[in-house]
Scaffold this active site. Structure first.
Site, PDB file in Angstrom:
ATOM      1  N   LYS A 230      24.094   3.514 -80.133  1.00 44.34           N
ATOM      2  CA  LYS A 230      23.766   2.706 -81.252  1.00 44.34           C
ATOM      3  C   LYS A 230      22.016   2.773 -81.496  1.00 44.34           C
ATOM      4  O   LYS A 230      21.377   2.410 -80.324  1.00 44.34           O
ATOM      5  CB  LYS A 230      24.032   1.215 -81.133  1.00 44.34           C
ATOM      6  CG  LYS A 230      23.609   0.350 -82.212  1.00 44.34           C
ATOM      7  CD  LYS A 230      24.066  -1.233 -82.189  1.00 44.34           C
ATOM      8  CE  LYS A 230      23.684  -1.735 -83.288  1.00 44.34           C
ATOM      9  NZ  LYS A 230      24.207  -3.217 -83.468  1.00 44.34           N
TER      10      LYS A 230
ATOM     11  N   LYS B  78      26.381   5.031 -84.245  1.00 45.99           N
ATOM     12  CA  LYS B  78      25.768   4.057 -85.423  1.00 45.99           C
ATOM     13  C   LYS B  78      24.644   4.473 -85.491  1.00 45.99           C
ATOM     14  O   LYS B  78      23.688   4.324 -84.353  1.00 45.99           O
ATOM     15  CB  LYS B  78      26.409   3.022 -85.067  1.00 45.99           C
ATOM     16  CG  LYS B  78      25.880   1.927 -86.146  1.00 45.99           C
ATOM     17  CD  LYS B  78      25.996   0.492 -85.716  1.00 45.99           C
ATOM     18  CE  LYS B  78      25.638  -0.362 -86.725  1.00 45.99           C
ATOM     19  NZ  LYS B  78      25.771  -1.740 -86.155  1.00 45.99           N
TER      20      LYS B  78
HETATM   21  C1  PBG Z   1      24.763  -6.155 -84.729  1.00 46.21           C
HETATM   22  C2  PBG Z   1      24.777  -5.296 -85.612  1.00 46.21           C
HETATM   23  C3  PBG Z   1      24.106  -4.536 -86.683  1.00 46.21           C
HETATM   24  C4  PBG Z   1      24.844  -3.785 -87.283  1.00 46.21           C
HETATM   25  C5  PBG Z   1      26.331  -3.974 -86.918  1.00 46.21           C
HETATM   26  N1  PBG Z   1      26.388  -4.844 -85.810  1.00 46.21           N
HETATM   27  C6  PBG Z   1      22.797  -4.595 -87.089  1.00 46.21           C
HETATM   28  C7  PBG Z   1      21.590  -4.407 -85.853  1.00 46.21           C
HETATM   29  O1  PBG Z   1      21.833  -4.069 -84.871  1.00 46.21           O
HETATM   30  O2  PBG Z   1      20.630  -5.208 -86.077  1.00 46.21           O
HETATM   31  C8  PBG Z   1      24.593  -3.044 -88.590  1.00 46.21           C
HETATM   32  C9  PBG Z   1      25.542  -2.611 -89.479  1.00 46.21           C
HETATM   33  C10 PBG Z   1      25.116  -2.206 -90.791  1.00 46.21           C
HETATM   34  O3  PBG Z   1      23.783  -1.774 -91.039  1.00 46.21           O
HETATM   35  O4  PBG Z   1      25.881  -1.861 -91.649  1.00 46.21           O
HETATM   36  N2  PBG Z   1      24.297  -5.884 -83.390  1.00 46.21           N
END
Ligand code: PBG
Length: 325
Positions: free
Chosen positions: A196, A249
């Protein structure tokens, strides 16, 4: 042998032969649809994400019916708590009566079959908006794991099939696996947000989940977009710790990462086409600059071609509709 012996256009001559030679196929079974559950009543469109709603628990049931009737096999649930319930430790995240837990129960009552995946993180629940406990201005790793364990167990108790830890804490998958096993939830799977990235494509989501960090940024735990080899180490560790499904992601700017992971590992691989990706398509389509359907299907086909098995997308309902037309 080359031209004129070979003419690749022969394989493109008519729709039926093109269909026969197609290497990658999108299927409704690949889709995972994100949902945002809120307290109170009603459905409110999220301003930064057109077509996506904050749904109260009672409204969730209608949404689930639609998802099921479209043949989408799974949802990824985000609880969005009342801001008044946020605190330093994000304790609302493991409240048995919390919004995520009640939403899971309601969805479970509507359907035994639907796969319920819960996002497992603290950022939507902490007053400071970080994905872990803060000690001396820093996100503390090991104490955060204990909280993640409690959240995981509370989601499993509510009826989740899969928990999806997204906080990028070291050791989170192993800790959650042990906690679930000890509490009798050996059958609950883990889909790890393994690679991520600290991405600017999360902007619209942070408005939707009210989860923007109140100070600093997430670069001390989420990955640097410049790194690919590090993603393989993240994935390798999560697999050793017991992850059942691996996730990359965002998706669009990270298709090389999807490909690298697919070549190196045999685990099921999901990619999350995030809010900013959705927003770009919606905005350009809204201007009439691109064809939303064609571009969305092209993007998702690209993710699968790169090596993803599962596609988390805000377009899931539309895609299911398009694929069945
Ligand atoms: C939380 C999380 C995030 C997303 C999914 N779970 C945001 C972040 O890390 O700030 C992002 C999903 C999206 O942008 O569609 N940790």
């Amino acid at each position: 042998m080359r031209f004129p012996q070979y003419r690749l256009r022969r394989g493109r001559a008519k729709p039926t032969i093109r269909r026969m030679l197609q290497e990658t196929q999108l299927s409704i079974s690949d889709l995972i649809y994100p949902l945002f559950a809120i307290d109170g009543r009603g459905a409110k469109e999220i301003p930064s994400m057109s077509g996506i709603y904050h749904l109260s628990v009672d409204r969730l049931r209608d949404e689930i019916e639609e998802v099921l009737s479209l043949g989408i096999p799974a949802v990824l649930l985000f609880g969005v708590p009342d801001p008044a319930n946020k605190d330093e430790r994000g304790s609302e995240a493991y409240n048995k009566e919390g919004i995520a837990q009640r939403a899971v129960q309601a969805i479970r009552e509507s359907s035994e079959d639907l796969v319920i995946i819960t996002d497992l993180c603290l950022c939507g629940y902490t007053s400071h908006g970080h994905c872990g406990l803060i000690r001396d201005g820093k996100v503390e790793n090991d104490e955060t794991l204990e909280l993640l364990d409690r959240i995981a167990v509370s989601h499993a108790e509510a009826g989740a099939d899969i928990v999806a830890p997204s906080g990028m804490m070291d050791g989170m998958v192993g800790a959650i696996r042990s906690a679930l096993d000890e509490q009798g939830f050996a059958d609950v799977a883990i889909m790890s947000y393994a690679a991520k990235y600290s991405s600017s494509f999360y902007g619209p989501f942070r408005e939707a989940a009210h989860s923007a960090p109140q100070f600093g940024d997430r670069r001390s735990y989420q990955m640097d977009p410049a790194n690919a080899r590090e993603a393989l180490r993240e994935v390798g560790l999560d697999i050793e710790e017991g992850a059942d499904i691996i996730m990359v992601k965002p998706a669009l700017a990270y298709m090389d990462i999807i490909r690298l992971i697919r070549e190196r590992f045999d685990h099921p691989l999901a990619c999350y086409s995030v809010s900013g990706e959705y927003g770009m398509v919606k905005a350009a389509a809204g201007q009439g600059w691109i064809d939303e359907r064609a571009v969305t299907l092209e993007l998702l086909t690209g993710f699968k071609r790169a090596g993803a098995d599962l596609l988390i997308t805000y377009h899931a309902k539309e895609v299911a509709q398009w694929l069945s037309d």
